[in-house]
Design a protein around this motif. Sequence first.
Motif, PDB file in Angstrom:
ATOM      1  N   ILE A 285       2.686   5.067   4.186  1.00  0.00           N
ATOM      2  CA  ILE A 285       3.994   4.685   3.569  1.00  0.00           C
ATOM      3  C   ILE A 285       3.909   3.364   2.578  1.00  0.00           C
ATOM      4  O   ILE A 285       4.426   3.383   1.491  1.00  0.00           O
ATOM      5  CB  ILE A 285       4.894   4.560   4.646  1.00  0.00           C
ATOM      6  CG1 ILE A 285       5.404   5.669   5.438  1.00  0.00           C
ATOM      7  CG2 ILE A 285       6.506   4.033   3.967  1.00  0.00           C
ATOM      8  CD1 ILE A 285       6.289   7.002   4.302  1.00  0.00           C
ATOM      9  N   THR A 286       3.319   2.412   3.138  1.00  0.00           N
ATOM     10  CA  THR A 286       3.105   1.297   2.497  1.00  0.00           C
ATOM     11  C   THR A 286       1.937   1.021   1.467  1.00  0.00           C
ATOM     12  O   THR A 286       1.657   0.037   0.890  1.00  0.00           O
ATOM     13  CB  THR A 286       3.013  -0.012   3.496  1.00  0.00           C
ATOM     14  OG1 THR A 286       1.974   0.084   4.337  1.00  0.00           O
ATOM     15  CG2 THR A 286       4.273   0.168   4.034  1.00  0.00           C
ATOM     16  N   SER A 287       1.232   2.169   1.205  1.00  0.00           N
ATOM     17  CA  SER A 287       0.030   2.150   0.482  1.00  0.00           C
ATOM     18  C   SER A 287       0.120   1.829  -0.779  1.00  0.00           C
ATOM     19  O   SER A 287      -0.794   1.225  -1.583  1.00  0.00           O
ATOM     20  CB  SER A 287      -0.948   3.293   0.482  1.00  0.00           C
ATOM     21  OG  SER A 287      -0.193   4.625  -0.019  1.00  0.00           O
ATOM     22  N   ASN A 288       1.246   2.198  -1.533  1.00  0.00           N
ATOM     23  CA  ASN A 288       1.468   1.881  -2.789  1.00  0.00           C
ATOM     24  C   ASN A 288       2.339   0.496  -3.124  1.00  0.00           C
ATOM     25  O   ASN A 288       2.539   0.251  -4.192  1.00  0.00           O
ATOM     26  CB  ASN A 288       2.421   3.097  -3.544  1.00  0.00           C
ATOM     27  CG  ASN A 288       1.654   4.450  -3.569  1.00  0.00           C
ATOM     28  OD1 ASN A 288       0.333   4.174  -3.919  1.00  0.00           O
ATOM     29  ND2 ASN A 288       2.189   5.531  -3.326  1.00  0.00           N
TER      30      ASN A 288
ATOM     31  N   LEU B 134       7.168  -4.075   6.699  1.00  0.00           N
ATOM     32  CA  LEU B 134       6.861  -4.140   8.184  1.00  0.00           C
ATOM     33  C   LEU B 134       7.521  -4.882   8.721  1.00  0.00           C
ATOM     34  O   LEU B 134       7.908  -4.729  10.009  1.00  0.00           O
ATOM     35  CB  LEU B 134       5.365  -4.433   8.163  1.00  0.00           C
ATOM     36  CG  LEU B 134       4.360  -3.324   7.549  1.00  0.00           C
ATOM     37  CD1 LEU B 134       2.903  -3.801   7.494  1.00  0.00           C
ATOM     38  CD2 LEU B 134       4.694  -2.015   8.393  1.00  0.00           C
ATOM     39  N   ASP B 135       8.026  -6.173   8.246  1.00  0.00           N
ATOM     40  CA  ASP B 135       8.988  -7.148   9.023  1.00  0.00           C
ATOM     41  C   ASP B 135      10.171  -6.350   9.349  1.00  0.00           C
ATOM     42  O   ASP B 135      10.762  -6.531  10.510  1.00  0.00           O
ATOM     43  CB  ASP B 135       9.053  -8.517   8.186  1.00  0.00           C
ATOM     44  CG  ASP B 135       7.752  -9.224   8.242  1.00  0.00           C
ATOM     45  OD1 ASP B 135       6.929  -9.035   9.006  1.00  0.00           O
ATOM     46  OD2 ASP B 135       7.856 -10.288   7.307  1.00  0.00           O
ATOM     47  N   ILE B 136      10.895  -5.572   8.451  1.00  0.00           N
ATOM     48  CA  ILE B 136      12.010  -5.014   8.985  1.00  0.00           C
ATOM     49  C   ILE B 136      11.765  -3.996   9.821  1.00  0.00           C
ATOM     50  O   ILE B 136      12.547  -3.831  10.897  1.00  0.00           O
ATOM     51  CB  ILE B 136      12.345  -4.213   7.477  1.00  0.00           C
ATOM     52  CG1 ILE B 136      12.985  -5.205   6.498  1.00  0.00           C
ATOM     53  CG2 ILE B 136      13.677  -3.251   7.720  1.00  0.00           C
ATOM     54  CD1 ILE B 136      13.149  -4.367   5.002  1.00  0.00           C
ATOM     55  N   TRP B 137      10.661  -3.096  10.016  1.00  0.00           N
ATOM     56  CA  TRP B 137      10.418  -2.478  10.838  1.00  0.00           C
ATOM     57  C   TRP B 137      10.082  -3.049  12.310  1.00  0.00           C
ATOM     58  O   TRP B 137      10.720  -2.700  13.524  1.00  0.00           O
ATOM     59  CB  TRP B 137       9.113  -1.514  10.888  1.00  0.00           C
ATOM     60  CG  TRP B 137       9.565  -0.406  10.054  1.00  0.00           C
ATOM     61  CD1 TRP B 137       9.489   0.001   8.538  1.00  0.00           C
ATOM     62  CD2 TRP B 137      10.078   0.990  10.450  1.00  0.00           C
ATOM     63  NE1 TRP B 137       9.987   0.973   8.437  1.00  0.00           N
ATOM     64  CE2 TRP B 137      10.384   1.686   9.395  1.00  0.00           C
ATOM     65  CE3 TRP B 137      10.731   1.290  11.778  1.00  0.00           C
ATOM     66  CZ2 TRP B 137      10.953   3.073   9.531  1.00  0.00           C
ATOM     67  CZ3 TRP B 137      11.184   2.457  11.877  1.00  0.00           C
ATOM     68  CH2 TRP B 137      11.563   3.413  10.931  1.00  0.00           C
TER      69      TRP B 137
END
Length: 170
Positions: A5-8, A18-21
């Motif tokens: 999900i974060t690759s782009n 990721l902090d939100i998660w």
Amino acid sequence: WFNKITSNLGEDKKIQWLDIWGIILPDPQRTVILRGLVKDYCEARYMIATGEDKAMWANSLSVALSILGEKKEALGYARKAVKIYKELAGRSPQAFLPELARSYGTLGFVLIRHEEFSEAMESFVSALCLSKRTAIGSFISEGRYCEVAVIESFTLLRMSTLLAFSLRVS
């Protein structure tokens, strides 16, 4: 999943995301507590349910108990669900054979979780036979395949094959 999900995203955005998660996801201790609450909720629903709802909640309760490691009780509720759905399917096969197949599948997964592989294999075979019968019945009566039953059949076939292989190896 997180990496995909974060690759782009740029590094800063990735860290923010990721902090939100990290805020959203419960810490492991709360997760353990939630498991107990889920079990209690399923048990309360089971106690007041009747008929097909009783079978559904017995299935849910068996999964919750199994996750908590309560083997004997989990197996008891999984078997109760199978028994109730068998009775219901005897009266109304078209309505309850799919649920009976699913309950056999749930019983199989509970048995695997507790390393009862031979009995799990029997349960998956029962589920597979019922799923196949359900898919064929849906195809004939509705003029199309019941996709869910077919997917469940393949999943059960895969589990049965893996179990058969592991039983031969051990």
